[in-house]
Design an enzyme around this catalytic site. Structure first.
Site, PDB file in Angstrom:
ATOM      1  N   MET A  26      16.140 -26.970 -33.460  1.00 19.05           N
ATOM      2  CA  MET A  26      15.814 -26.889 -32.028  1.00 19.05           C
ATOM      3  C   MET A  26      16.841 -25.992 -31.318  1.00 19.05           C
ATOM      4  SD  MET A  26      14.014 -30.411 -30.918  1.00 19.05           S
ATOM      5  CE  MET A  26      15.465 -31.365 -30.559  1.00 19.05           C
ATOM      6  N   HIS A  33      24.237 -26.352 -38.889  1.00 18.57           N
ATOM      7  CA  HIS A  33      22.998 -25.585 -39.077  1.00 18.57           C
ATOM      8  C   HIS A  33      23.245 -24.374 -39.985  1.00 18.57           C
ATOM      9  CE1 HIS A  33      22.089 -27.434 -35.018  1.00 18.57           C
ATOM     10  NE2 HIS A  33      20.993 -27.738 -35.681  1.00 18.57           N
TER      11      HIS A  33
HETATM   12  O1  PAF Z   1      16.346 -32.135 -36.254  1.00 25.39           O
HETATM   13  C1  PAF Z   1      15.823 -31.360 -35.428  1.00 25.39           C
HETATM   14  O2  PAF Z   1      16.454 -30.442 -34.920  1.00 25.39           O
HETATM   15  C2  PAF Z   1      14.366 -31.567 -35.027  1.00 25.39           C
HETATM   16  O3  PAF Z   1      14.037 -32.911 -34.973  1.00 25.39           O
HETATM   17  C3  PAF Z   1      13.373 -30.785 -35.897  1.00 25.39           C
HETATM   18  C4  PAF Z   1      13.391 -31.274 -37.338  1.00 25.39           C
HETATM   19  C5  PAF Z   1      13.698 -29.301 -35.856  1.00 25.39           C
HETATM   20  C6  PAF Z   1      11.947 -30.967 -35.375  1.00 25.39           C
HETATM   21  O4  PAF Z   1      11.817 -30.550 -34.064  1.00 25.39           O
END
Ligand code: PAF
Length: 162
Positions: A26, A33
């Protein structure tokens, strides 16, 4: 690195790829990430990262409006990490019945009962929203592998079931 906003454009870009590793996010990216991108790179030459703040997983009293949106900074980090494609769709691309106010998404995934426990107990509908958008993203990207963090362990468990 390509930055793509539409499903059609993404499908064309992926047409000739034989394997694709996918990292759904997100945005508002941090070192965790980027580690997921590093793992993804071990599995495929083409790494797709989605950046989409999914309204369907936010409850009425949650922070959808104030959720940080940092696309430019995120793209810089992803480019430096060796990402091939960033998929950053608008809400109406993911939810075609969105009318500017309501999503009008009547078809959703119902996850198993674990979704109503732990974190899910205080966030009704949250994991249904997560499962629904992840299913949509899987259908769009059709990845060979997808990489998720273990920090959100309940989410990981539900996505493994999905
Ligand atoms: O973990 C996240 O950032 C969100 O829940 C995801 C998996 C991208 C779904 O919107």
């Amino acid at each position: 690195m390509q930055i793509i906003n539409t499903i059609n454009e993404l499908r064309s870009a992926l047409e000739k790829q034989t394997s694709v590793a996918f990292v759904p996010t997100m945005g508002n990216l941090h070192a965790g990430h980027i580690q997921l991108v590093e793992v993804a790179k071990r599995h495929a030459q083409c790494v797709v990262v989605s950046i989409f703040v999914n309204p369907l997983q936010f409850g009425v009293n949650e922070d959808l409006a104030s959720y940080p949106r940092t696309l430019d900074a995120d793209c810089k980090k992803l480019e430096a990490a060796g990402t091939s494609i960033v998929f950053a769709p608008k809400v109406e691309e993911m939810y075609p019945d969105f009318d500017g106010g309501n999503l009008n998404q009547t078809m959703t995934i119902t996850p198993p009962p674990i979704a109503n426990e732990l974190c899910g107990a205080s966030r009704p509908g949250h994991f249904s929203g997560v499962a629904t958008v992840v299913m949509k993203l899987f259908n769009i990207v059709q990845p060979t592998v997808a990489v998720f963090g273990k920090k959100d362990f309940q989410q990981l468990f539900i996505i493994e079931q999905l």
